[in-house]
Every structure is written in C-alpha cells, then in structure tokens.
Design an enzyme around this catalytic site. Sequence first.
Site, mmCIF file in Angstrom:
data_model
loop_
_atom_site.group_PDB
_atom_site.id
_atom_site.type_symbol
_atom_site.label_atom_id
_atom_site.label_comp_id
_atom_site.label_asym_id
_atom_site.label_seq_id
_atom_site.Cartn_x
_atom_site.Cartn_y
_atom_site.Cartn_z
ATOM 1 N N GLU A 264 2.798 -16.020 -28.542
ATOM 2 C CA GLU A 264 4.225 -16.084 -28.176
ATOM 3 C C GLU A 264 4.618 -17.523 -27.846
ATOM 4 O O GLU A 264 3.785 -18.308 -27.396
ATOM 5 C CB GLU A 264 4.455 -15.245 -26.909
ATOM 6 C CG GLU A 264 5.206 -13.961 -27.091
ATOM 7 C CD GLU A 264 6.667 -14.090 -27.478
ATOM 8 O OE1 GLU A 264 7.043 -15.028 -28.213
ATOM 9 O OE2 GLU A 264 7.444 -13.225 -27.069
ATOM 10 N N ASP B 291 9.523 -14.304 -20.850
ATOM 11 C CA ASP B 291 10.615 -14.376 -19.876
ATOM 12 C C ASP B 291 10.664 -13.054 -19.097
ATOM 13 O O ASP B 291 9.943 -12.879 -18.113
ATOM 14 C CB ASP B 291 11.917 -14.673 -20.620
ATOM 15 C CG ASP B 291 13.111 -14.805 -19.709
ATOM 16 O OD1 ASP B 291 12.922 -14.959 -18.493
ATOM 17 O OD2 ASP B 291 14.260 -14.750 -20.205
ATOM 18 N N LYS C 3 7.778 -18.082 -18.004
ATOM 19 C CA LYS C 3 8.894 -18.178 -17.062
ATOM 20 C C LYS C 3 8.765 -16.991 -16.108
ATOM 21 O O LYS C 3 9.493 -16.005 -16.238
ATOM 22 C CB LYS C 3 10.182 -18.041 -17.879
ATOM 23 C CG LYS C 3 11.241 -19.076 -17.614
ATOM 24 C CD LYS C 3 12.590 -18.660 -18.160
ATOM 25 C CE LYS C 3 12.860 -18.926 -19.588
ATOM 26 N NZ LYS C 3 14.259 -18.651 -20.007
ATOM 27 N N PHE D 293 16.892 -22.437 -19.354
ATOM 28 C CA PHE D 293 16.895 -22.119 -20.773
ATOM 29 C C PHE D 293 16.432 -23.339 -21.559
ATOM 30 O O PHE D 293 17.042 -24.399 -21.499
ATOM 31 C CB PHE D 293 18.284 -21.664 -21.237
ATOM 32 C CG PHE D 293 18.233 -21.051 -22.604
ATOM 33 C CD1 PHE D 293 17.769 -19.749 -22.776
ATOM 34 C CD2 PHE D 293 18.587 -21.790 -23.724
ATOM 35 C CE1 PHE D 293 17.670 -19.189 -24.047
ATOM 36 C CE2 PHE D 293 18.498 -21.235 -24.994
ATOM 37 C CZ PHE D 293 18.041 -19.929 -25.150
ATOM 38 N N ASP E 12 14.771 -21.499 -29.776
ATOM 39 C CA ASP E 12 16.110 -21.746 -30.313
ATOM 40 C C ASP E 12 17.223 -21.400 -29.345
ATOM 41 O O ASP E 12 17.022 -20.662 -28.365
ATOM 42 C CB ASP E 12 16.321 -20.894 -31.568
ATOM 43 C CG ASP E 12 16.532 -19.404 -31.221
ATOM 44 O OD1 ASP E 12 15.650 -18.825 -30.548
ATOM 45 O OD2 ASP E 12 17.581 -18.844 -31.588
HETATM 46 P P1 IMP Z 1 11.284 -11.454 -23.037
HETATM 47 O O1 IMP Z 1 11.230 -10.089 -23.615
HETATM 48 O O2 IMP Z 1 12.491 -11.643 -22.175
HETATM 49 O O3 IMP Z 1 10.016 -11.893 -22.354
HETATM 50 O O4 IMP Z 1 11.577 -12.373 -24.283
HETATM 51 C C1 IMP Z 1 10.803 -13.398 -24.782
HETATM 52 C C2 IMP Z 1 11.563 -13.979 -25.948
HETATM 53 O O5 IMP Z 1 12.869 -14.393 -25.504
HETATM 54 C C3 IMP Z 1 10.912 -15.251 -26.479
HETATM 55 O O6 IMP Z 1 10.029 -14.989 -27.535
HETATM 56 C C4 IMP Z 1 12.098 -16.068 -26.936
HETATM 57 O O7 IMP Z 1 12.461 -15.716 -28.245
HETATM 58 C C5 IMP Z 1 13.221 -15.651 -26.028
HETATM 59 N N1 IMP Z 1 13.392 -16.592 -24.890
HETATM 60 C C6 IMP Z 1 13.089 -16.387 -23.585
HETATM 61 N N2 IMP Z 1 13.382 -17.462 -22.830
HETATM 62 C C7 IMP Z 1 13.876 -18.385 -23.702
HETATM 63 C C8 IMP Z 1 14.347 -19.739 -23.542
HETATM 64 O O8 IMP Z 1 14.370 -20.338 -22.449
HETATM 65 N N3 IMP Z 1 14.767 -20.352 -24.681
HETATM 66 C C9 IMP Z 1 14.751 -19.763 -25.912
HETATM 67 N N4 IMP Z 1 14.329 -18.514 -26.093
HETATM 68 C C10 IMP Z 1 13.889 -17.829 -25.005
#
Ligand code: IMP
Length: 180
Positions: A99, A103, A131, A152, A159
């Site tokens: 990954e 987040d 994060k 972010f 992206d």
């Molecule tokens: P989660 O399901 O919220 O953990 O999502 C993870 C996905 O969200 C990552 O693979 C990214 O595509 C996107 N993502 C999470 N944080 C960021 C960020 O700060 N910048 C860009 N994409 C993010």
Amino acid sequence: MNKDIKEVLLSHEEILTITKKLGSLISADYKNSSKPILLGLLKGCVPFMSYLMNYLTFPLEIEFMDVSSYGNDIKSSGDVKIKKDIDVSVFNRDVIICEDIVDTGQTLNTVIRLLHHRGARSVEVVTLLDKPDGRITPFKPKYIGYVIPKVFVVGFGLDYQQYYRNLPYIGILKESIYKK
Ligand code: IMP
C-alpha cells in the site's frame, strides 16, 4: 505541481532509504516462504512497489487489485469498491499487500477479510506511509515505512483527483488547492 506543495515530508532519497530497509526486513521474514504474492493496491502503490520489489530477495509473484474508498475527495467515503480483482487464486498462498498509505484502515480491512475468506495462508501489509490518527477501524500494518500526522499528502504515487502521482517526493498539499 511544486507550487501546490506546502511542505516536503519525504525527499526521494529518504523514500529510497526507507524502501531499502523495508525490503531487507521483509526478505529476512520471507526467506523460507514458498513464493508469496506481492499484491499491490492500485494506483498509488506503483512507484513504491516497483522500488520495493528490487530489494526483495526471494522468489515472488506480483499481482494487483484496484480497490477504492476515496473517489475524488480528500476524505474516505467508507464505501470500499473492488474495481479490479486479483487474477490468481490466493488459496494456501502467503500474501504481502503493498500500500502507499493507510488512513482509516477500511480499505485494508476489507481486502484482508476477503483474502482470508478465499483461503490465503497468511496476509501481511507493507505500507510506505501510515496515518494512525485517521483510523476508524483498528489496524496495524506489519511493515511501516514512515508515520505521518493527519494531513493530506501527495506524490510518489499518492494523488489528489488523480494528479501529483508523478512527483518524486511526498509533500503536504496546500489547503487552498482542495478548498477552492
Ligand atoms: P483507507 O481505507 O482510508 O485506509 O484508505 C487508504 C487509501 O486512501 C490509500 O491507498 C490512498 O489511496 C488514499 N489516501 C489516504 N490518505 C491519503 C492522502 O493523504 N493522500 C492521498 N491519498 C490518500
């Protein structure tokens, strides 16, 4: 693109150093494993995975899934959709998910549950960035490159509305870009 960045968090050289370290940790852990699958989550994994695989010293297969929870927003929608599934069976296989960033943890929780349901022998996660303050679902990846606060970020695969992925470093996007 550089003018849209508030602060550089990781330079290209720092990313390389982190990636090499992760590569040797994973190589030590998987040296006796039988051909694991390195499973990249598109599209953000592409630069990180292409660097990381150079530092993995055991036989492996590479595969991809495209799973999305963000749409074009800066917040996760929480609704995880599988846009492209893995092409091979994971039954009885060791899987290392690759990954760009974790987040909320929702994407990975969904993918991990699915892979276990399909009979994977083991599932671990390597992520370039973590994060932890963004978590909705408790989750700790086994291999973490670098921990960042709840900001972010874009670059090196990450992206905003599909742009900035080709920046060679990781930086915090200026708020004025997404608060227009
Ligand atoms: P989660 O399901 O919220 O953990 O999502 C993870 C996905 O969200 C990552 O693979 C990214 O595509 C996107 N993502 C999470 N944080 C960021 C960020 O700060 N910048 C860009 N994409 C993010």
